[in-house]
Design an enzyme around this catalytic site. Structure first.
Site, PDB file in Angstrom:
ATOM      1  CG  ASP A   1      36.942  33.724  39.644  1.00  0.00           C
ATOM      2  OD1 ASP A   1      36.253  34.731  39.909  1.00  0.00           O
ATOM      3  OD2 ASP A   1      37.555  33.084  40.525  1.00  0.00           O
TER       4      ASP A   1
ATOM      5  CG  ASP B   1      32.246  33.036  45.061  1.00  0.00           C
ATOM      6  OD1 ASP B   1      32.057  32.538  46.181  1.00  0.00           O
ATOM      7  OD2 ASP B   1      32.979  34.014  44.868  1.00  0.00           O
TER       8      ASP B   1
END
Length: 378
Positions: free
Chosen positions: A271, A92
């Site tokens: 996720d 990320d």
């Protein structure tokens, strides 16, 4: 990175495929355990591989940049070498973490200035240095730097934020395409669709990203305060535009029901911290519903945690023992709960993929989704 779309559900937008990276294959739909600082909390690599059956894990740029730091990661040869996970990794960009530091950050055209939650030191993330940081971390799939707009943002702010994210994306692509992985394998950049809960903004963002033709795309800025039905609507709006031959990653979502609903709408990758975070608070996910292991009613229930599971902790440990561990705040209880929940999430997406392949995903989903959300009482 390549993506091969292998099966489409005949009654929905659900699909199954294979993502191929230099660190291995990922069969979609897939859930990615969150390893924020390079480790999935309370879970060893062998359990990730053998019991949870994870195929890819997620690391976070913001946290890894602060600790252990880029000098350590570079000296180690990247995150794969540092933590011993030799399968695919996704990072990320840190956009969500910067967004969450509302009182300690400032967003400008240049980037985002923020203060570390660890020691208060001041830092600047720009589209360019976030690409460099993720190159150094060494993930197989890296995210463009974006602004994660809160779900309650008004239209004017959401539009300005989305347009800034588009400009940042162009800078990310320029930097990414002018650099290479320092460790000799290929890395892939995913743009992120933003636009809050406004249909026209989501469409504009999705069209902009679709035209860029990158190898995969992400959907961000959902599950950040908007109603669930609005989230589902935005997924549909975006996936009507994003290329069907590229993987679609819904960031930070969510509950088992959320995941099945999103798979039905054409999402491939997920996720969320929920399996481990909720597990550490004593909540276990199963096909029959959720169990609160803090409930004293489990104290003399000596049945296995989940006899239908193929994960060893579910067959070996009892509900009574789990209640005792959670009640006593023993670290083993947190570890077992994390392994159980992650194994269930991976089982859920594997089962979804299997039913997509045989062509009965929609009927299977309808048969299980209501139970997933109920609370099981002792």
């Amino acid at each position: 990175m390549t993506f091969t779309l292998q099966h489409n559900d005949p009654f929905s937008s659900a699909r199954a495929g294979v993502i191929t990276t230099d660190h291995g294959e990922i069969h979609t739909p897939i859930f990615m355990p969150v390893g924020t600082v390079g480790s999935v909390k309370g879970v060893q690599i062998n359990d990730l591989e053998d019991e949870i059956k994870a195929q890819i894990i997620l690391g976070n740029t913001y946290h890894l940049y602060l600790r252990p730091g880029l000098d350590v990661l570079q000296a180690a040869g990247g995150l794969h070498q540092f933590n011993g996970w030799h399968h695919p990794i996704l990072t990320d960009s840190g956009g969500f973490q910067v967004f969450s530091l509302a009182d300690n950050r400032k967003i400008t055209e240049e980037g985002a200035t923020f203060r570390s939650h660890i020691d208060g030191s001041k830092h600047l993330f720009t589209p360019e240095n976030v690409m460099d940081i993720q190159r150094t971390i060494g993930a197989d799939i890296i995210m463009a730097f974006d602004e994660c707009t809160p779900g309650t943002a008004d239209y004017d702010y959401a539009k300005k934020s989305m347009q800034r994210t588009q400009r940042w994306l162009e800078r990310c692509i320029t930097r990414f395409d002018s650099t290479t992985c320092p460790y000799g394998y290929s890395q892939t950049l995913f743009p992120i669709v933003q636009g809050c809960t406004y249909k026209d903004l989501r469409q504009e963002s999705a069209r902009h990203i679709a035209d860029l033709g990158r190898e995969g795309n992400a959907i961000g800025g959902l599950a950040v305060g908007e109603p669930t039905e609005v989230m589902y609507e935005m997924i549909e709006v975006v996936n009507d535009i994003l290329p069907k031959d590229k993987p679609r990653y819904l960031m930070g979502v969510g509950t088992p029901q959320n995941i099945l609903e999103a798979i039905e709408r054409g999402v491939d990758m997920f996720d969320c911290v929920m399996p481990t975070r909720n597990g550490r608070n004593g909540q276990l996910f199963t096909y029959d519903g959720t169990l609160n292991m803090r409930n004293a009613g489990w104290a003399k229930d000596f049945s296995p945690i989940d006899p239908t599971s193929d994960c060893w902790v579910d067959r070996y440990y009892t509900k009574a023992y789990m209640h005792h561990l959670i009640d006593a705040e023993e670290l083993l209880g947190l570890q077992i709960a994390s392994i159980h929940n992650l194994a269930f999430y991976l089982r859920l997406v594997r089962d979804a993929g299997s039913h997509i392949i045989v062509g009965d995903f929609t009927s299977w989903k309808a048969s299980v989704i209501d139970n997933l959300g109920r609370r099981i009482k002792p």
